[in-house]
Design a protein around this motif. Sequence first.
Motif, short mmCIF file in Angstrom:
data_model
loop_
_atom_site.label_atom_id
_atom_site.label_comp_id
_atom_site.label_asym_id
_atom_site.label_seq_id
_atom_site.Cartn_x
_atom_site.Cartn_y
_atom_site.Cartn_z
N TYR A 1 -0.83 -5.85 -3.49
CA TYR A 1 -1.78 -5.44 -4.51
C TYR A 1 -1.19 -5.71 -5.89
O TYR A 1 -0.02 -5.38 -6.12
N ARG B 1 -0.50 -7.30 3.09
CA ARG B 1 -1.35 -7.19 1.91
C ARG B 1 -0.50 -6.76 0.72
O ARG B 1 0.29 -5.83 0.81
N PHE C 1 -6.70 -7.25 -3.23
CA PHE C 1 -5.38 -7.54 -2.70
C PHE C 1 -5.29 -9.03 -2.38
O PHE C 1 -6.29 -9.72 -2.34
N ILE D 1 0.83 -1.20 0.00
CA ILE D 1 0.00 0.00 0.00
C ILE D 1 0.87 1.26 0.00
O ILE D 1 0.54 2.25 -0.65
N LYS E 1 -6.38 2.97 2.09
CA LYS E 1 -6.84 2.07 3.16
C LYS E 1 -8.37 1.99 3.12
O LYS E 1 -8.94 0.90 3.21
N THR F 1 -4.33 -2.61 -10.07
CA THR F 1 -4.71 -1.71 -8.98
C THR F 1 -4.47 -0.25 -9.36
O THR F 1 -5.32 0.60 -9.08
N THR G 1 -9.47 -0.08 0.18
CA THR G 1 -9.25 -1.49 0.48
C THR G 1 -10.37 -2.03 1.35
O THR G 1 -10.94 -3.08 1.07
N GLU G 2 -10.69 -1.30 2.42
CA GLU G 2 -11.73 -1.75 3.35
C GLU G 2 -13.10 -1.80 2.70
O GLU G 2 -13.92 -2.64 3.05
#
Length: 90
Positions: free
Chosen positions: A54, A52, A43, A18, A33, A59, A36-37
């Motif tokens: 990617y 993590r 990932f 990240i 972040k 990405t 991602t969440e």
Amino acid sequence: MSRQRSMEAIMASEYVTIGELVRLTETRYSTLKFYTEEGFIPFVQEGSNLTRRYPREKTVERIAYIKGLRDQKKTIPQIKEILQEKYKNL
């Protein structure tokens, strides 16, 4: 703390962290972040340290697409819906 990889090494790599995505896309860490969440960017989680990784090319493309949607004033729920439709077969 580990030493940062060079941009040359990052660009040659299939997977990135990240932090490296921050450098590649000039996007804030907290934004990535959040993406991602929310499931906006995929990932893989490697090993027992749960790092993590990617897929770099996919990405970076997806983040650029999301930025374009944000420039069009799309809301987060709208972006989520658009991404689900666009990437439903992936």
